[in-house]
Design a protein around this motif. Structure first.
Motif, PDB file in Angstrom:
ATOM      1  N   THR A  59       0.861  -1.193   0.000  1.00  0.00           N
ATOM      2  CA  THR A  59       0.000   0.000   0.000  1.00  0.00           C
ATOM      3  C   THR A  59       0.887   1.229   0.000  1.00  0.00           C
ATOM      4  OG1 THR A  59      -0.110   0.238   2.411  1.00  0.00           O
ATOM      5  CG2 THR A  59      -1.710  -1.261   1.380  1.00  0.00           C
ATOM      6  N   GLU A  60       0.315   2.346  -0.415  1.00  0.00           N
ATOM      7  CA  GLU A  60       1.089   3.583  -0.458  1.00  0.00           C
ATOM      8  C   GLU A  60       1.466   4.070   0.935  1.00  0.00           C
ATOM      9  OE1 GLU A  60      -0.634   6.678  -2.730  1.00  0.00           O
ATOM     10  OE2 GLU A  60      -0.646   5.552  -4.608  1.00  0.00           O
ATOM     11  N   ASP A  61       0.681   3.697   1.934  1.00  0.00           N
ATOM     12  CA  ASP A  61       0.943   4.138   3.304  1.00  0.00           C
ATOM     13  C   ASP A  61       1.966   3.260   4.016  1.00  0.00           C
ATOM     14  OD1 ASP A  61      -0.896   6.188   3.061  1.00  0.00           O
ATOM     15  OD2 ASP A  61      -2.563   4.917   3.722  1.00  0.00           O
ATOM     16  N   GLU A  62       2.339   2.154   3.402  1.00  0.00           N
ATOM     17  CA  GLU A  62       3.281   1.235   4.044  1.00  0.00           C
ATOM     18  C   GLU A  62       4.707   1.787   3.972  1.00  0.00           C
ATOM     19  OE1 GLU A  62       4.619  -3.474   3.652  1.00  0.00           O
ATOM     20  OE2 GLU A  62       3.752  -2.413   1.953  1.00  0.00           O
ATOM     21  N   ASP A  63       5.442   1.687   5.072  1.00  0.00           N
ATOM     22  CA  ASP A  63       6.842   2.095   5.062  1.00  0.00           C
ATOM     23  C   ASP A  63       7.664   1.099   4.250  1.00  0.00           C
ATOM     24  OD1 ASP A  63       6.537   4.350   6.553  1.00  0.00           O
ATOM     25  OD2 ASP A  63       7.001   3.396   8.471  1.00  0.00           O
ATOM     26  N   GLY A  64       8.566   1.631   3.417  1.00  0.00           N
ATOM     27  CA  GLY A  64       9.452   0.777   2.653  1.00  0.00           C
ATOM     28  C   GLY A  64      10.592   0.237   3.516  1.00  0.00           C
ATOM     29  N   PHE A  65      11.413  -0.608   2.915  1.00  0.00           N
ATOM     30  CA  PHE A  65      12.511  -1.255   3.637  1.00  0.00           C
ATOM     31  C   PHE A  65      13.460  -0.225   4.242  1.00  0.00           C
ATOM     32  CE2 PHE A  65      16.874  -3.142   3.248  1.00  0.00           C
ATOM     33  CZ  PHE A  65      16.768  -3.993   4.327  1.00  0.00           C
ATOM     34  N   LEU A  66      13.889   0.753   3.452  1.00  0.00           N
ATOM     35  CA  LEU A  66      14.831   1.758   3.955  1.00  0.00           C
ATOM     36  C   LEU A  66      14.170   2.691   4.959  1.00  0.00           C
ATOM     37  CD1 LEU A  66      16.863   2.675   0.735  1.00  0.00           C
ATOM     38  CD2 LEU A  66      17.443   1.054   2.556  1.00  0.00           C
ATOM     39  N   GLU A  67      12.883   2.978   4.768  1.00  0.00           N
ATOM     40  CA  GLU A  67      12.172   3.814   5.739  1.00  0.00           C
ATOM     41  C   GLU A  67      12.090   3.124   7.097  1.00  0.00           C
ATOM     42  OE1 GLU A  67      11.175   3.318   2.675  1.00  0.00           O
ATOM     43  OE2 GLU A  67      10.412   5.164   1.761  1.00  0.00           O
ATOM     44  N   GLN A  68      11.906   1.811   7.081  1.00  0.00           N
ATOM     45  CA  GLN A  68      11.856   1.061   8.336  1.00  0.00           C
ATOM     46  C   GLN A  68      13.196   1.130   9.072  1.00  0.00           C
ATOM     47  OE1 GLN A  68      10.352  -2.956   7.695  1.00  0.00           O
ATOM     48  NE2 GLN A  68       8.889  -2.208   6.190  1.00  0.00           N
ATOM     49  N   ILE A  69      14.301   1.022   8.306  1.00  0.00           N
ATOM     50  CA  ILE A  69      15.627   1.119   8.921  1.00  0.00           C
ATOM     51  C   ILE A  69      15.843   2.530   9.485  1.00  0.00           C
ATOM     52  CG2 ILE A  69      18.109   1.085   8.444  1.00  0.00           C
ATOM     53  CD1 ILE A  69      17.605  -1.155   6.464  1.00  0.00           C
ATOM     54  N   THR A  70      15.421   3.535   8.724  1.00  0.00           N
ATOM     55  CA  THR A  70      15.544   4.922   9.184  1.00  0.00           C
ATOM     56  C   THR A  70      14.819   5.122  10.509  1.00  0.00           C
ATOM     57  OG1 THR A  70      15.798   5.817   6.950  1.00  0.00           O
ATOM     58  CG2 THR A  70      14.937   7.310   8.633  1.00  0.00           C
ATOM     59  N   GLU A  71      13.618   4.613  10.600  1.00  0.00           N
ATOM     60  CA  GLU A  71      12.815   4.787  11.800  1.00  0.00           C
ATOM     61  C   GLU A  71      13.380   4.011  12.977  1.00  0.00           C
ATOM     62  OE1 GLU A  71       9.931   6.053  14.398  1.00  0.00           O
ATOM     63  OE2 GLU A  71      10.389   6.789  12.379  1.00  0.00           O
ATOM     64  N   HIS A  72      13.809   2.779  12.717  1.00  0.00           N
ATOM     65  CA  HIS A  72      14.252   1.919  13.814  1.00  0.00           C
ATOM     66  C   HIS A  72      15.589   2.367  14.397  1.00  0.00           C
ATOM     67  CE1 HIS A  72      14.335  -1.770  16.179  1.00  0.00           C
ATOM     68  NE2 HIS A  72      15.597  -1.920  15.837  1.00  0.00           N
ATOM     69  N   TYR A  73      16.532   2.758  13.533  1.00  0.00           N
ATOM     70  CA  TYR A  73      17.881   3.084  14.003  1.00  0.00           C
ATOM     71  C   TYR A  73      18.151   4.588  14.067  1.00  0.00           C
ATOM     72  CZ  TYR A  73      18.593  -1.879  13.253  1.00  0.00           C
ATOM     73  OH  TYR A  73      18.479  -3.245  13.313  1.00  0.00           O
ATOM     74  N   LYS A  74      17.142   5.402  13.760  1.00  0.00           N
ATOM     75  CA  LYS A  74      17.249   6.862  13.879  1.00  0.00           C
ATOM     76  C   LYS A  74      18.398   7.417  13.035  1.00  0.00           C
ATOM     77  CE  LYS A  74      13.899   6.478  16.759  1.00  0.00           C
ATOM     78  NZ  LYS A  74      12.514   6.690  16.252  1.00  0.00           N
ATOM     79  N   ILE A  75      18.484   6.906  11.823  1.00  0.00           N
ATOM     80  CA  ILE A  75      19.476   7.404  10.880  1.00  0.00           C
ATOM     81  C   ILE A  75      18.754   7.853   9.613  1.00  0.00           C
ATOM     82  CG2 ILE A  75      21.341   5.941  11.760  1.00  0.00           C
ATOM     83  CD1 ILE A  75      20.855   4.025   9.459  1.00  0.00           C
ATOM     84  N   LEU A  76      19.453   8.617   8.798  1.00  0.00           N
ATOM     85  CA  LEU A  76      18.932   9.027   7.497  1.00  0.00           C
ATOM     86  C   LEU A  76      19.649   8.190   6.445  1.00  0.00           C
ATOM     87  CD1 LEU A  76      17.077  11.086   6.040  1.00  0.00           C
ATOM     88  CD2 LEU A  76      19.068  12.597   5.875  1.00  0.00           C
ATOM     89  N   ILE A  77      18.893   7.398   5.678  1.00  0.00           N
ATOM     90  CA  ILE A  77      19.530   6.470   4.751  1.00  0.00           C
ATOM     91  C   ILE A  77      18.795   6.494   3.414  1.00  0.00           C
ATOM     92  CG2 ILE A  77      18.158   4.466   5.502  1.00  0.00           C
ATOM     93  CD1 ILE A  77      20.750   2.788   5.155  1.00  0.00           C
ATOM     94  N   ALA A  78      19.565   6.358   2.332  1.00  0.00           N
ATOM     95  CA  ALA A  78      18.996   6.332   0.985  1.00  0.00           C
ATOM     96  C   ALA A  78      19.858   5.428   0.115  1.00  0.00           C
ATOM     97  CB  ALA A  78      18.930   7.739   0.398  1.00  0.00           C
ATOM     98  N   GLY A  79      19.249   4.885  -0.934  1.00  0.00           N
ATOM     99  CA  GLY A  79      19.970   3.993  -1.838  1.00  0.00           C
ATOM    100  C   GLY A  79      19.962   4.514  -3.260  1.00  0.00           C
ATOM    101  N   THR A  80      21.033   4.206  -3.981  1.00  0.00           N
ATOM    102  CA  THR A  80      21.173   4.632  -5.374  1.00  0.00           C
ATOM    103  C   THR A  80      21.635   3.449  -6.216  1.00  0.00           C
ATOM    104  OG1 THR A  80      21.806   6.870  -4.699  1.00  0.00           O
ATOM    105  CG2 THR A  80      22.309   6.232  -6.967  1.00  0.00           C
ATOM    106  N   GLU A  81      21.006   3.263  -7.364  1.00  0.00           N
ATOM    107  CA  GLU A  81      21.451   2.235  -8.310  1.00  0.00           C
ATOM    108  C   GLU A  81      22.531   2.834  -9.202  1.00  0.00           C
ATOM    109  OE1 GLU A  81      19.673   0.405 -12.300  1.00  0.00           O
ATOM    110  OE2 GLU A  81      18.511  -0.227 -10.532  1.00  0.00           O
TER     111      GLU A  81
END
Length: 291
Positions: A225-247
């Motif tokens: 769903t659009e309201d669901e947190d993605g994988f990286l958003e979950q890591i951001t929330e859990h570990y209180k870091i700002l994280i992003a991925g690039t291909e």
């Protein structure tokens, strides 16, 4: 008086025979050392620490590390402790040169500990990855702003770190981070959100290379769903870091993280590492402990 150059050398080659990897060649010069090879499971990968019994990198020191994983071999490499970079009042650079070579069918997981530049330190770091397109690599690097417990934040003179990735001999990425905090405009010394690290103190980069990564990343990033947190958003929330991925290309991904401690970023990277190795190789989390 400027001390004479100390050139530490560590050159390791890993081969595979009968499904089991082993260190086939080792050259080391103090203060760099490789630990005794260890085997944590039945997968056949060889595991060892890179050790430095000296205090760290002094001004004028140069550490050269080379790890070559030959065809079909597997190696997991950890750092034993933080890389401390001591002050360079005369401006002499402390140099760390790392070369990682991974051949066809081989896998290297290389996770050093945090880099800590002390006040007045000058670090020049260069990492080159020479990877076969049919190999797998996980590599990360985490950097602190200084000795946090002493309130020594961004007191170093120079931090110049560069990573280059060659896939089948072709340069596909050149990533460089250079910061001279003492030369920044005064209004940036508060390290506000307008500063170069968005108000954070620690940063890290995680590189993942594997030909099956597009499929795995597509699965990880998919949302029901659009309201669901993605994988990286979950890591951001859990570990209180700002994280992003690039291909970078079809089989190379770069994850960047900003945080307020090296431990937070490391835990976030470990979560990515654990999920990727499970989905790519159907292998559980590697035991994360000091033997």
């Amino acid at each position: 008086m400027i001390p004479s150059l100390k050139h530490g050398i560590l050159q390791v080659e890993v081969q595979q025979e009968n499904g089991r990897s082993y260190i086939s060649s080792l050259r080391q010069r103090m203060p760099l050392r490789a630990s005794t090879p260890l085997y944590a499971n039945e997968q056949g990968a060889v595991f060892f620490f890179i050790m430095n019994p000296a205090a760290g990198l002094l001004q004028g020191d140069q550490h050269s590390i080379s790890v070559r994983v030959k065809k079909d071999a597997q190696a997991v490499v950890f750092g034993q402790g933080a890389t401390k970079v001591f002050r360079s009042p005369q401006g002499n650079l402390s140099r760390q040169l790392t070369t990682l070579i991974v051949e066809k069918g081989a896998r290297l997981e290389y996770m050093p500990e945090v880099v800590i530049p002390f006040a007045e330190a000058c670090l020049f770091s260069r990492t080159n990855l020479w990877i076969s397109s049919q190999a797998s690599v996980f590599f990360w690097e985490i950097t602190a702003p200084g000795r946090v417990a002493r309130q020594e934040l961004f007191k170093y003179n120079l931090l110049d770190q560069q990573t280059r990735i060659f896939l089948d001999g072709e340069l596909i990425c050149c990533d460089r981070f250079q910061l001279e905090p003492q030369k920044l405009p005064p209004f940036l010394h508060t390290w506000s959100p307008l500063g170069p690290m968005h108000g954070y103190t620690h940063y890290g980069t995680f590189w993942a290379i594997d030909q099956h990564l597009p499929r795995v990343m597509s699965e990880l990033l998919q949302r029901h769903t659009e309201d669901e947190d993605g994988f990286l958003e979950q890591i951001t929330e859990h570990y209180k870091i700002l994280i992003a991925g690039t291909e970078i290309n079809r089989q190379t991904y770069c994850f960047r993280a900003l945080g307020h401690s090296a431990e937070d970023i490391q835990e976030g990277f470990k979560e990515i590492w654990k999920v990727l190795r499970l989905r790519l190789f159907n292998e559980p989390e590697w035991p994360w402990r000091k033997f």
